[in-house]
Design a protein around this motif. Structure first.
Motif, PDB file in Angstrom:
ATOM      1  N   LYS A 286       0.822  -1.333  -0.108  1.00  0.00           N
ATOM      2  CA  LYS A 286       0.001  -0.136   0.008  1.00  0.00           C
ATOM      3  C   LYS A 286       0.885   1.150   0.112  1.00  0.00           C
ATOM      4  O   LYS A 286       1.905   1.207   0.757  1.00  0.00           O
ATOM      5  CB  LYS A 286      -0.884   0.075   1.177  1.00  0.00           C
ATOM      6  CG  LYS A 286      -2.070   1.248   1.636  1.00  0.00           C
ATOM      7  CD  LYS A 286      -2.709   0.904   2.673  1.00  0.00           C
ATOM      8  CE  LYS A 286      -3.525   1.992   3.025  1.00  0.00           C
ATOM      9  NZ  LYS A 286      -3.308   2.505   4.431  1.00  0.00           N
ATOM     10  N   ASP A 287       0.668   2.213  -0.931  1.00  0.00           N
ATOM     11  CA  ASP A 287       1.258   3.376  -0.832  1.00  0.00           C
ATOM     12  C   ASP A 287       0.780   4.457   0.049  1.00  0.00           C
ATOM     13  O   ASP A 287      -0.507   4.258   0.710  1.00  0.00           O
ATOM     14  CB  ASP A 287       1.417   3.867  -2.091  1.00  0.00           C
ATOM     15  CG  ASP A 287       0.468   4.344  -2.793  1.00  0.00           C
ATOM     16  OD1 ASP A 287      -0.501   4.610  -2.347  1.00  0.00           O
ATOM     17  OD2 ASP A 287       0.346   4.323  -4.337  1.00  0.00           O
TER      18      ASP A 287
ATOM     19  N   ASP B  76      -0.646   7.096  -0.639  1.00  0.00           N
ATOM     20  CA  ASP B  76      -1.738   7.530  -1.329  1.00  0.00           C
ATOM     21  C   ASP B  76      -2.918   6.666  -1.158  1.00  0.00           C
ATOM     22  O   ASP B  76      -4.111   7.029  -1.341  1.00  0.00           O
ATOM     23  CB  ASP B  76      -1.633   8.014  -2.453  1.00  0.00           C
ATOM     24  CG  ASP B  76      -0.511   9.254  -2.679  1.00  0.00           C
ATOM     25  OD1 ASP B  76      -0.892  10.288  -2.269  1.00  0.00           O
ATOM     26  OD2 ASP B  76       0.428   8.698  -3.431  1.00  0.00           O
TER      27      ASP B  76
ATOM     28  N   TYR C  71      -3.333   3.252  -2.524  1.00  0.00           N
ATOM     29  CA  TYR C  71      -3.452   2.479  -3.390  1.00  0.00           C
ATOM     30  C   TYR C  71      -2.923   1.429  -2.887  1.00  0.00           C
ATOM     31  O   TYR C  71      -1.723   1.246  -2.378  1.00  0.00           O
ATOM     32  CB  TYR C  71      -2.588   2.734  -4.780  1.00  0.00           C
ATOM     33  CG  TYR C  71      -3.359   4.139  -5.571  1.00  0.00           C
ATOM     34  CD1 TYR C  71      -4.164   4.996  -5.006  1.00  0.00           C
ATOM     35  CD2 TYR C  71      -3.548   3.772  -6.784  1.00  0.00           C
ATOM     36  CE1 TYR C  71      -4.737   5.961  -5.743  1.00  0.00           C
ATOM     37  CE2 TYR C  71      -4.240   4.834  -7.817  1.00  0.00           C
ATOM     38  CZ  TYR C  71      -4.831   5.953  -7.192  1.00  0.00           C
ATOM     39  OH  TYR C  71      -5.231   6.742  -7.885  1.00  0.00           O
TER      40      TYR C  71
ATOM     41  N   SER D  40      -4.082  -5.204  -9.049  1.00  0.00           N
ATOM     42  CA  SER D  40      -4.323  -4.306  -8.268  1.00  0.00           C
ATOM     43  C   SER D  40      -5.438  -4.663  -7.526  1.00  0.00           C
ATOM     44  O   SER D  40      -6.502  -5.190  -7.873  1.00  0.00           O
ATOM     45  CB  SER D  40      -4.827  -2.980  -9.380  1.00  0.00           C
ATOM     46  OG  SER D  40      -5.695  -2.130  -8.669  1.00  0.00           O
TER      47      SER D  40
ATOM     48  N   SER E  48       0.563   2.370  -8.714  1.00  0.00           N
ATOM     49  CA  SER E  48       0.630   3.097  -7.357  1.00  0.00           C
ATOM     50  C   SER E  48      -0.088   4.407  -7.866  1.00  0.00           C
ATOM     51  O   SER E  48      -0.048   4.837  -9.233  1.00  0.00           O
ATOM     52  CB  SER E  48       2.064   3.442  -7.200  1.00  0.00           C
ATOM     53  OG  SER E  48       2.655   3.633  -8.086  1.00  0.00           O
ATOM     54  N   ALA E  49      -0.199   5.253  -6.948  1.00  0.00           N
ATOM     55  CA  ALA E  49      -1.048   6.538  -7.307  1.00  0.00           C
ATOM     56  C   ALA E  49      -0.023   7.648  -7.816  1.00  0.00           C
ATOM     57  O   ALA E  49      -0.202   8.198  -8.941  1.00  0.00           O
ATOM     58  CB  ALA E  49      -1.206   7.401  -5.842  1.00  0.00           C
ATOM     59  N   LYS E  50       1.147   7.733  -7.578  1.00  0.00           N
ATOM     60  CA  LYS E  50       2.250   8.290  -8.235  1.00  0.00           C
ATOM     61  C   LYS E  50       3.190   7.391  -8.688  1.00  0.00           C
ATOM     62  O   LYS E  50       3.659   6.376  -8.152  1.00  0.00           O
ATOM     63  CB  LYS E  50       2.896   9.293  -7.267  1.00  0.00           C
ATOM     64  CG  LYS E  50       2.057  10.487  -6.583  1.00  0.00           C
ATOM     65  CD  LYS E  50       2.909  11.374  -5.626  1.00  0.00           C
ATOM     66  CE  LYS E  50       1.898  12.345  -5.076  1.00  0.00           C
ATOM     67  NZ  LYS E  50       1.307  11.745  -3.772  1.00  0.00           N
TER      68      LYS E  50
ATOM     69  N   PHE F  73       6.549   6.157  -5.722  1.00  0.00           N
ATOM     70  CA  PHE F  73       5.943   6.235  -4.457  1.00  0.00           C
ATOM     71  C   PHE F  73       6.694   5.941  -3.115  1.00  0.00           C
ATOM     72  O   PHE F  73       7.878   5.456  -3.189  1.00  0.00           O
ATOM     73  CB  PHE F  73       4.718   5.100  -4.774  1.00  0.00           C
ATOM     74  CG  PHE F  73       5.320   3.633  -4.466  1.00  0.00           C
ATOM     75  CD1 PHE F  73       5.305   2.789  -3.614  1.00  0.00           C
ATOM     76  CD2 PHE F  73       5.175   2.997  -5.807  1.00  0.00           C
ATOM     77  CE1 PHE F  73       5.751   1.586  -3.487  1.00  0.00           C
ATOM     78  CE2 PHE F  73       5.564   1.762  -6.000  1.00  0.00           C
ATOM     79  CZ  PHE F  73       5.863   1.027  -4.868  1.00  0.00           C
TER      80      PHE F  73
END
Length: 463
Positions: free
Chosen positions: A300-301, A303, A305, A331, A399-401, A404
């Motif tokens: 889990k990042d 953000d 995700y 995912s 990941s969100a970014k 991450f």
């Protein structure tokens, strides 16, 4: 409608069940009708007061099952007058949904999606699918069939239910082959033939219905059956009990990811590493996951995700790629999906630690500096680069970014741990020479050096 069917339809359906199954069905019907006659099914709502049906299944699923049973036309009778389910309706319903083909299931499923005949909207199919998944989680929990998982040691299932429903609905195709998405999907009309194709393409729908009926109504739930698909729906869970840990997985995502593992690995997951238990350290991670057989890695990042990968082989620390084409990335949040290999390259999995020349970290797919999933040996940093897709798995950025920061990570061994998983320190010569080991195993001699190794910790509970 089956109303015009010849009067022996009932007998034909009854014949599908073995004698012991027939008596099971009789018993359940008697219990249900005994309870419902007192409560009465008012305005098409199922018998709300019935503790029997209410507890194992959420109310909206009980109503759907009722509508499904009522939709079965009775031979030579006008079924509209009575609100009671007739024995014939009950038996044909059970026969079609538990033993039938897609064609037989579909009329009932259509009535479970919507009470009225004709095409149904995407939104109605979505609500049905979410109710179905909610009911599976509910009934497995209620019947204590979650095999060591529970609603306390997993992430809240609400977002997982929506994510799994969206994933299953993404397979809905119109007759011309187009797949409507988003708001368009909600408003699109789907006719019976399209939904029949969907039920045929997406085996989870039939499996989930079967679980809801067998475990929810407690019918044919303990009798051996031709279908083994329910057996490994949820894998046994080891290594989390009593540790106060909440997994990054939720029940719907466990069911979905497990269904993509090789069949021989679907029966058990065992926690090897959790950053919350073992600390945020790359050497701790390596120490807990190397040589432990196939694994599922989930992270889990910061953000929020949640994503990961399945490693088909034991992780080994070495500067080469490893694994095979059974590996995949996935995912879990905000969407649930599995991304399998493309055949473009063989960069399935990579783990390296303490080397000057090659990158140090854990990676899956893509290439050095450009992984589909990468956790740096400088623990806490990672990346998921996919412009536009990861070459090995065709996965998007997970990941969100792109670069991450890691919030939490878990690694689960899947299937039975390899015999040598307890090895500490020096390897046996048989580990180095797999051919010699295979020869020994063929001749049936157990390996002498095995007994000297430290046993792997196993939970003693199987409940």
């Amino acid at each position: 409608e089956m109303g015009n069917a010849e009067s022996n339809a009932y007998q034909n359906h009854l014949c599908r069940f073995l004698p012991e199954e027939q008596s099971d069905i009789d018993g359940v019907f008697d219990t249900l009708s005994g309870l419902s006659s007192s409560a009465g099914a008012k305005n098409g709502k199922a018998t709300k007061k019935t503790a029997y049906t209410r507890e194992p299944l959420p109310e909206q699923m009980t109503v759907r099952l009722y509508n499904g049973m009522k939709s079965i036309g009775l031979t030579g009778k006008s079924s509209g007058l009575s609100e009671q389910i007739a024995k014939e309706q009950f038996v044909i319903f059970m026969s079609n949904l538990l033993k039938g083909n897609a064609d037989e299931k579909i009329t009932i499923i259509m009535r479970m999606i919507a009470k009225t005949e004709g095409p149904v909207k995407g939104k109605q199919i979505q609500e049905f699918t979410e109710d179905l998944i909610i009911s599976v989680v509910h009934v497995l929990s209620y019947r204590k069939e979650l095999k060591g998982w529970n609603l306390e040691n997993t992430r809240d299932s609400a977002s997982g239910v929506k994510a799994l429903a969206s994933q299953l609905l993404s397979e809905l195709k119109l007759a011309d082959g187009t797949k409507p998405v988003g708001p368009q999907l909600m408003e699109t009309n789907f006719d019976q033939s399209v939904i029949e194709d969907w039920v045929y393409q997406v085996p989870q729908i039939s499996i989930f219905l079967s679980v809801v009926i067998r475990q929810g109504l407690h019918v044919l739930h303990s009798l051996p059956d031709q279908t083994k698909d329910i057996l490994n729906l949820v894998p046994g869970c080891k290594g989390i009990k009593g540790r106060g840990l909440v997994s990054l997985f939720d029940i719907p995502s466990i069911i979905y990811i497990n269904s993509h593992l090789p069949a021989e690995l679907q029966h058990k997951w065992q926690l090897l590493f959790s950053s919350r238990l073992h600390g945020e350290s790359f050497s701790q991670l390596c120490g807990h996951i190397v040589n432990k057989g196939p694994c599922v890695v989930i992270l889990k990042d910061v953000d929020g995700y949640i994503f990961g990968g399945f490693a088909s082989h034991s992780w080994e620390a070495k500067p080469q790629f490893q694994g095979d084409n059974r590996c995949f990335l996935f995912s879990v949040f905000p969407s649930l999906a599995v991304y399998t290999y493309t055949g473009y390259n063989d960069h399935y999995m990579y783990l390296n630690h303490g080397q000057q020349t090659m990158p140090n970290g854990l990676g899956m797919g893509g290439q050095h500096g450009y992984f589909g999933l990468w956790v740096d040996s400088d623990y806490g940093k990672g990346h998921s680069k996919a412009k536009p897709r990861c070459t090995t798995y065709n996965s998007p950025q997970l990941s969100a970014k792109e670069d991450f920061t890691l919030d939490a990570m878990e690694v689960w061994a899947v299937g039975d741990l390899p015999e040598s998983a307890g090895t500490k320190g020096k390897k046996s010569i048989l580990d180095v020479d797999p051919e010699a080991r295979a020869l020994l195993e063929m001749t049936g001699k157990s390996r002498q050096s095995e007994g000297l190794r430290e046993p792997i910790e196993e939970d003693d509970d199987d409940d």
